[in-house]
Each structure stands twice: as C-alpha cells, then as structure tokens.
Design an enzyme around this catalytic site. Structure first.
Site, PDB file in Angstrom:
ATOM      1  N   GLU A 230       9.159   2.283  11.248  1.00  8.40           N
ATOM      2  CA  GLU A 230      10.403   2.749  10.456  1.00  8.40           C
ATOM      3  C   GLU A 230       9.734   3.962  10.750  1.00  8.40           C
ATOM      4  O   GLU A 230       9.268   4.311   9.621  1.00  8.40           O
ATOM      5  CB  GLU A 230      11.224   2.213   9.315  1.00  8.40           C
ATOM      6  CG  GLU A 230      11.976   0.749   8.870  1.00  8.40           C
ATOM      7  CD  GLU A 230      12.951   0.916  10.031  1.00  8.40           C
ATOM      8  OE1 GLU A 230      13.388   1.708  10.294  1.00  8.40           O
ATOM      9  OE2 GLU A 230      13.033  -0.382   9.928  1.00  8.40           O
TER      10      GLU A 230
ATOM     11  N   LYS B 123       0.866  -0.885  -0.024  1.00 15.39           N
ATOM     12  CA  LYS B 123       0.020   0.116   0.229  1.00 15.39           C
ATOM     13  C   LYS B 123       0.797   1.417   0.141  1.00 15.39           C
ATOM     14  O   LYS B 123       1.637   1.560   1.581  1.00 15.39           O
ATOM     15  CB  LYS B 123      -1.122   0.225   1.289  1.00 15.39           C
ATOM     16  CG  LYS B 123      -2.201   1.096   1.453  1.00 15.39           C
ATOM     17  CD  LYS B 123      -1.831   1.901   0.727  1.00 15.39           C
ATOM     18  CE  LYS B 123      -1.984   2.932   2.170  1.00 15.39           C
ATOM     19  NZ  LYS B 123      -1.449   4.409   1.805  1.00 15.39           N
TER      20      LYS B 123
ATOM     21  N   CYS C  12      13.731  11.481   7.000  1.00 18.88           N
ATOM     22  CA  CYS C  12      13.410  10.565   8.320  1.00 18.88           C
ATOM     23  C   CYS C  12      15.131  10.790   9.134  1.00 18.88           C
ATOM     24  O   CYS C  12      15.249  10.676  10.290  1.00 18.88           O
ATOM     25  CB  CYS C  12      13.172   9.065   8.476  1.00 18.88           C
ATOM     26  SG  CYS C  12      14.162   7.908   7.492  1.00 18.88           S
TER      27      CYS C  12
ATOM     28  N   GLU D 177       9.618  16.632  14.906  1.00 19.61           N
ATOM     29  CA  GLU D 177      10.349  16.466  13.501  1.00 19.61           C
ATOM     30  C   GLU D 177       9.597  17.635  12.733  1.00 19.61           C
ATOM     31  O   GLU D 177       7.721  17.591  12.872  1.00 19.61           O
ATOM     32  CB  GLU D 177       9.865  14.949  13.213  1.00 19.61           C
ATOM     33  CG  GLU D 177      10.277  14.342  11.532  1.00 19.61           C
ATOM     34  CD  GLU D 177       9.673  13.050  11.661  1.00 19.61           C
ATOM     35  OE1 GLU D 177       8.890  12.908  11.670  1.00 19.61           O
ATOM     36  OE2 GLU D 177      10.301  12.392  11.220  1.00 19.61           O
TER      37      GLU D 177
HETATM   38  P1  NAD Z   1       2.062   8.542   7.414  1.00 17.63           P
HETATM   39  O1  NAD Z   1       2.688   7.660   8.360  1.00 17.63           O
HETATM   40  O2  NAD Z   1       1.384   9.687   7.170  1.00 17.63           O
HETATM   41  O3  NAD Z   1       1.838   7.825   6.175  1.00 17.63           O
HETATM   42  C1  NAD Z   1       2.855   6.079   5.548  1.00 17.63           C
HETATM   43  C2  NAD Z   1       1.547   5.639   4.900  1.00 17.63           C
HETATM   44  O4  NAD Z   1       1.406   5.061   5.783  1.00 17.63           O
HETATM   45  C3  NAD Z   1       0.808   6.133   4.151  1.00 17.63           C
HETATM   46  O5  NAD Z   1       0.984   5.377   3.043  1.00 17.63           O
HETATM   47  C4  NAD Z   1      -0.472   6.016   4.305  1.00 17.63           C
HETATM   48  O6  NAD Z   1      -1.529   6.461   3.162  1.00 17.63           O
HETATM   49  C5  NAD Z   1      -0.169   5.095   5.229  1.00 17.63           C
HETATM   50  N1  NAD Z   1      -1.380   5.532   6.674  1.00 17.63           N
HETATM   51  C6  NAD Z   1      -1.527   6.202   7.225  1.00 17.63           C
HETATM   52  N2  NAD Z   1      -2.482   5.767   7.942  1.00 17.63           N
HETATM   53  C7  NAD Z   1      -2.621   5.222   8.439  1.00 17.63           C
HETATM   54  C8  NAD Z   1      -3.407   4.385   9.086  1.00 17.63           C
HETATM   55  N3  NAD Z   1      -4.230   4.705  10.117  1.00 17.63           N
HETATM   56  N4  NAD Z   1      -3.436   3.153   8.666  1.00 17.63           N
HETATM   57  C9  NAD Z   1      -2.100   1.991   8.286  1.00 17.63           C
HETATM   58  N5  NAD Z   1      -1.726   2.618   6.955  1.00 17.63           N
HETATM   59  C10 NAD Z   1      -2.008   4.673   6.932  1.00 17.63           C
HETATM   60  O7  NAD Z   1       3.871   9.202   6.895  1.00 17.63           O
HETATM   61  P2  NAD Z   1       4.193  10.218   5.757  1.00 17.63           P
HETATM   62  O8  NAD Z   1       3.657  11.296   5.945  1.00 17.63           O
HETATM   63  O9  NAD Z   1       3.519   9.628   3.921  1.00 17.63           O
HETATM   64  O10 NAD Z   1       5.889  10.223   5.511  1.00 17.63           O
HETATM   65  C11 NAD Z   1       6.460  11.092   7.023  1.00 17.63           C
HETATM   66  C12 NAD Z   1       7.243  10.500   7.738  1.00 17.63           C
HETATM   67  O11 NAD Z   1       7.662   9.150   7.611  1.00 17.63           O
HETATM   68  C13 NAD Z   1       8.054  11.046   8.757  1.00 17.63           C
HETATM   69  O12 NAD Z   1       7.748  10.913   9.946  1.00 17.63           O
HETATM   70  C14 NAD Z   1       8.603  10.481   8.463  1.00 17.63           C
HETATM   71  O13 NAD Z   1      10.306  10.137   9.370  1.00 17.63           O
HETATM   72  C15 NAD Z   1       8.847   8.827   7.917  1.00 17.63           C
HETATM   73  N6  NAD Z   1      10.078   8.376   7.462  1.00 17.63           N
HETATM   74  C16 NAD Z   1      10.531   7.483   8.368  1.00 17.63           C
HETATM   75  C17 NAD Z   1      11.724   6.766   7.362  1.00 17.63           C
HETATM   76  C18 NAD Z   1      12.164   5.516   8.653  1.00 17.63           C
HETATM   77  O14 NAD Z   1      13.009   4.824   7.604  1.00 17.63           O
HETATM   78  N7  NAD Z   1      12.672   5.352   9.800  1.00 17.63           N
HETATM   79  C19 NAD Z   1      12.124   6.682   6.037  1.00 17.63           C
HETATM   80  C20 NAD Z   1      11.417   7.346   5.349  1.00 17.63           C
HETATM   81  C21 NAD Z   1      10.306   8.086   6.449  1.00 17.63           C
END
Ligand code: NAD
Length: 505
Positions: A257, A183, A291, A392
């Site tokens: 992650e 997804k 991240c 963040e």
């Molecule tokens: P997000 O948490 O908003 O979304 C990530 C994914 O989760 C998307 O596909 C989204 O549609 C899905 N999602 C949203 N709500 C959900 C739910 N209730 N249940 C299941 N899936 C759901 O994150 P984002 O805005 O896409 O990405 C930015 C964040 O990701 C930042 O906090 C960043 O630090 C983190 N990030 C972490 C890493 C790592 O490796 N640790 C790498 C990249 C980004």
C-alpha cells in the site's frame, strides 16, 4: 531480560515483544515529539537477530500452537475482546499517536474508533472463512477448494496512522489464522506495542503476535526473511520497491500500500458549498500527511475563481496548533527534515509559476516555534509539468489546476504515476459515474472524500501499490487456496495413456 511497558506519561521506554516476552534491544531509538522537540519515547533498535527471534516465535506458534487450529468463532471471540479493550484505552492510543506523530488528537481519536471497528469487522471474517466445492468435475470426482491461512505474516507500517493502519492488517491476518511479526515505524511505535499488550491481555497465545521495533534495517530483515510467508507493507513507493526486491529470496506473497496523489475534481454543477468543505477536509486532514490526501484540486474553469476564494477562506480558518489541543485542526509535521523538504517544494512550485494563495511558510505563532508547523498552503496555477502536480508532497499543501471539459478533467486526474484515490463532485450522476469509471485509481469518492468503510477493499492502481486491504479482498491477502480433487470409486482405464481424462493435461 524483560521490560514492562509503561502506560503513563512520557518518557516511555519499550523493548521488543517476542514470544510473549518484553525483550530489550542492544541499542535504542529516541523519539522526539515533532511539536515540542522533547523525547517522549524510547524503543529498541531492532537488528536481524531480533527479527530472526520474532519470526521463529511466530513460526512455532503457527506450526504447533493453538491459534491456527481454533475455530473461526474462537478467533472471533478474541478479536471482539481486543476491540473492547481498544475502546477502553481510546484516550491512551489517541494521545500516543498524536504525541509521537504530531497529528491532532481529535483526529487520532477517530483513528482509534476506526481501529476497533476494523477489529470487529475482521472478527466476522474469521467466522465466515470458507472455501468452495466443485461438483461438476466428472461423475467420480469432487473438487474441494480449501481456504487456509498463509502462515507467518510480516506487517510493516508507516507513521501517519499508526494504530489505524496496523488494524487494517493485523486483525485480518489473525482472523485468517496467520501468526504475525509487526515492524512499526520507528517514529510512532508506542501504540503498536500497547496494542500487543492488549492482545496478550485478551488471551492471544504466545508467539501469535510479535513486535520488533526499529528503523528500515529491521524492516529490510523482515522483508528478506525466508520464514515469512506473506508480507503486508504500507509506506512510500520508494520503500515499496525496495521491499519488492528484498522479498525475491523466497518469493513471499506481497501486499504493498504505497503513495498517492489524488485529485478532487469539482464540476460547476456540484453543490459548491459542500464541495468546498470536502476539498478543505481532503487537502488538510491529518496535516495533509495522508496517502489519500486529495492534494490536487481540479476545478471547472467557469466557477474556479469563486470556488477557490471560498476554499482559501475556509483554509485560513483552520487552527494550526499543538497536537494534544482539542481545538487543533492542523498539527505538527512528522520531523524537521520533512518540513524543510516541503518548504523546498513550495519554493520550487513558486519558481515554476505557481501562485501562493494562502500560507506558504512556517506557522508564525511564537508558541509553535519549537515544532514543525506549516501554515495550510494553497498553490494556484499549477500545471501537469510541475513537480507539485505529480509528486507526493505529504503536507497541508493543496495545488489548484483548472479544466474546461469532462475529458480534460479525467486526463488531468490520470496524468500522474499514482492511482490510490480520487474524488468527484457533481450533482449529475450521469456525469459523475462515468468519470468514476474512467479514473485509474483503486478508490473513487463521489460527493464525499477520504472515507473508507472496513467492508470496502482499499489499494492502488499504478505505482500506488499491489494487492488490497480491508473488505473480503483484504482478508484473502492473508490466505492461500488449495485445490483437493477427490476421486471416488474405481473405473478401469482412468489413468491409461491416451484415455479420456476429465482434468487438464
Ligand atoms: P516509509 O516508506 O519511509 O516507511 C514505512 C515503513 O517502512 C516504516 O516502518 C519504515 O521503518 C520501514 N522501512 C523503511 N525502509 C525500509 C526498507 N528498506 N525495508 C523495509 N522496511 C523499511 O514511509 P513513511 O514515511 O513511514 O510513510 C509515508 C508514506 O506512506 C507516504 O508515501 C504515504 O503515501 C504512504 N502511505 C500509504 C498508505 C496506503 O494505504 N497506500 C497509507 C499511509 C501511508
């Protein structure tokens, strides 16, 4: 009903990819490019029924299909073919992620090269997959520890490195023999769908890889699903917590992650020119939407003013521009609400005593007015009680704090709830290595920043996550171990109550 995915210029339109077929959704989501506001792609808005269909296809492919039964060499051969195809389509992937995500295409091209490299590395792990044997369980016993694929893997990815982060998960899951439902983020789905097309072209059996697009509702349905054995998620800490709760129904194995708030610790004895280049890269790489963005500069007080002047001069030279322009260093933020939040964070820091050294507002360029462009921003005099220090921000915003001693530096770096990465800059290894050991983060860079070879495990301490990606440890997230203890021969009394027994009670 099927929709063939186009690979041409926008607007693109995709259905889900389930059981080897392109399947239209009942509703759709438009993605407007953050740099221009124009719709560049439309994807299906996945519902629980789409997730059910995709998990059922993955289940059939796991229980009855050829993929988990192939040899490691056969799985590796397919992954090598996919890596070749990724290289051959590098321009397409680079463009899709830059257009939909707003990141500079030059960096996007680096992501695609990384995606191919990760796929090749995972191919090697497919060949190497093995368990172990215990010959010391007693004269009549041989213990086998079998390493097996976990089953159906759910992968949920964010928007900031769409194809790269997908490839930190997907080829590892497939190398282990899992079948997969992905997804992707609703904002950057095209590269995931195009990669699914390439896997099919390379000969991956039907159902071994399925993609359901859509927003958090589709992600939630995947996290809750009883047919998913292991779930690997990358995204925000807030969503990670929701996924943890959603996964309790069948206690699926989880790898999370999550967010980060890394520090770049610069000691006075560092190569300061080198460190300044690293600090600017670490703070502003990928629009700061990273991240492992090294978004806090902690600098030793006696060199702080001169060092900050050098960093600011370099930041001012960064070119904010259209993501598809090869000369752009900093592109467009992911969406308008995010830009508003970031501007609010900068204003809040200013009210709390932070000083804007450079930037601080939208890009003034008239040609960028239609998009979400922020000037690279540096905030000085940021203290640990300010939210700019602890939260963040996920944008090209670098905070600056000063320290006196090694102990102060470590305490400041660790004074946040996140623990994903940190960087240490010093020419004295007797200082740098103990500091690296004292930092509470899953990765520490010494005299470098934001580089992640596929061989090295990556993940978070504290609220930055659970589990690891990449390296052997990342591969093992998609496996189970099974102990098989074999008794040979027959010795009277082995099972008599009270008889000496070589195993635990
Ligand atoms: P997000 O948490 O908003 O979304 C990530 C994914 O989760 C998307 O596909 C989204 O549609 C899905 N999602 C949203 N709500 C959900 C739910 N209730 N249940 C299941 N899936 C759901 O994150 P984002 O805005 O896409 O990405 C930015 C964040 O990701 C930042 O906090 C960043 O630090 C983190 N990030 C972490 C890493 C790592 O490796 N640790 C790498 C990249 C980004």
């Amino acid at each position: 009903m099927t929709t063939s995915p186009p690979v041409t210029a926008p607007p693109r339109r995709y259905g889900h990819f389930i059981g080897g077929q392109w399947v239209d959704g009942r509703e759709e989501i438009d993605r407007a490019a953050p740099a221009t506001g124009e719709v560049v792609s439309t994807v299906a808005a996945g519902e629980a029924s789409d997730v059910d269909a995709a998990v059922a296809a993955a289940r059939r492919a796991f229980d009855d299909g050829p993929w988990p039964r192939m040899t490691g060499f056969e799985r590796a051969a397919l992954l090598h073919r996919v890596a070749e195809l990724i290289d051959a389509h590098a321009d397409l992937f680079a463009r899709l992620d830059a257009e939909e995500g707003g990141k500079p295409v030059r960096l996007s091209r680096g992501d695609v090269a990384g995606a191919a490299q990760l796929t090749r590395y995972a191919a090697g792990l497919a060949v190497q997959m093995h368990g172990s044997t215990y010959t010391n369980n007693g004269p009549d016993f041989t213990g086998l520890v079998l390493r097996e694929p976990s089953g159906v893997a759910g992968l949920i990815t964010p928007w900031n490195f769409p194809v790269l982060i997908l490839c930190q998960k997907l080829p590892f899951a497939l190398a282990a023999g899992c079948t997969v439902v992905v997804k992707p983020s609703e904002m950057t789905s095209s590269s995931t769908l195009e990669l699914a097309r390439l896997y099919a072209e390379a000969g991956l059996p039907e159902g071994a890889l399925n993609v359901v697009t859509g927003d958090g509702r589709a992600g939630q349905a995947l996290a809750e699903h009883h047919g998913v054995d292991v779930l690997s998620f990358t995204g925000s800490t807030a969503t990670g917590r929701r996924i943890l709760e959603a996964s309790t129904g069948n206690l699926k194995k989880l790898s999370l992650e999550l967010g980060g708030k890394a520090a770049n610790i610069v000691f006075a004895d560092a190569d300061l020119e080198d460190a300044a280049e690293g600090v600017v890269f670490g703070g502003f790489f990928n629009n700061g939407e990273c991240c492992v963005a090294q978004s806090r500069l902690l600098v030793q007080a006696d060199v702080a003013d001169a060092f900050l002047a050098e960093v600011a001069a370099r930041a001012e030279k960064l070119r904010v521009g259209q993501p598809l322009d090869e000369a752009t260093d900093v592109g467009a933020l992911i969406h308008d609400r995010h830009l508003e939040t970031v501007l609010g964070r900068v204003e809040e820091a200013r009210r709390q005593g932070g000083e804007v050294v450079t930037g601080g507002g939208r890009s003034p360029e008239a040609s960028l007015a239609a998009g979400q462009f922020l000037q690279p921003t540096i905030l000085d005099r940021v203290t640990p009680d300010m939210s700019a220090f602890t939260e963040e921000i996920f944008a090209p915003v670098l905070t600056v704090s000063r320290f006196e001693t090694v102990e102060d530096a470590v305490a400041l770096a660790n004074a946040v709830d996140y623990g994903l990465s940190n960087s240490v800059w010093s020419k004295d290894i007797d200082k740098a290595l103990p500091v690296a050991k004292a930092l509470r983060s899953g990765t520490v860079y010494v005299n470098t920043t934001i580089d992640a070879p596929p061989t090295m495990p990556f993940g978070g301490y504290k609220m930055s996550g659970v589990g690891r990606e990449m390296g052997q440890a990342g591969f093992e997230e998609f496996t189970e171990v099974k102990s098989v203890n074999i008794r040979t021969g027959k010795r009277a009394g082995t099972f008599g109550i009270g008889a000496a027994h070589p195993t635990v009670a």
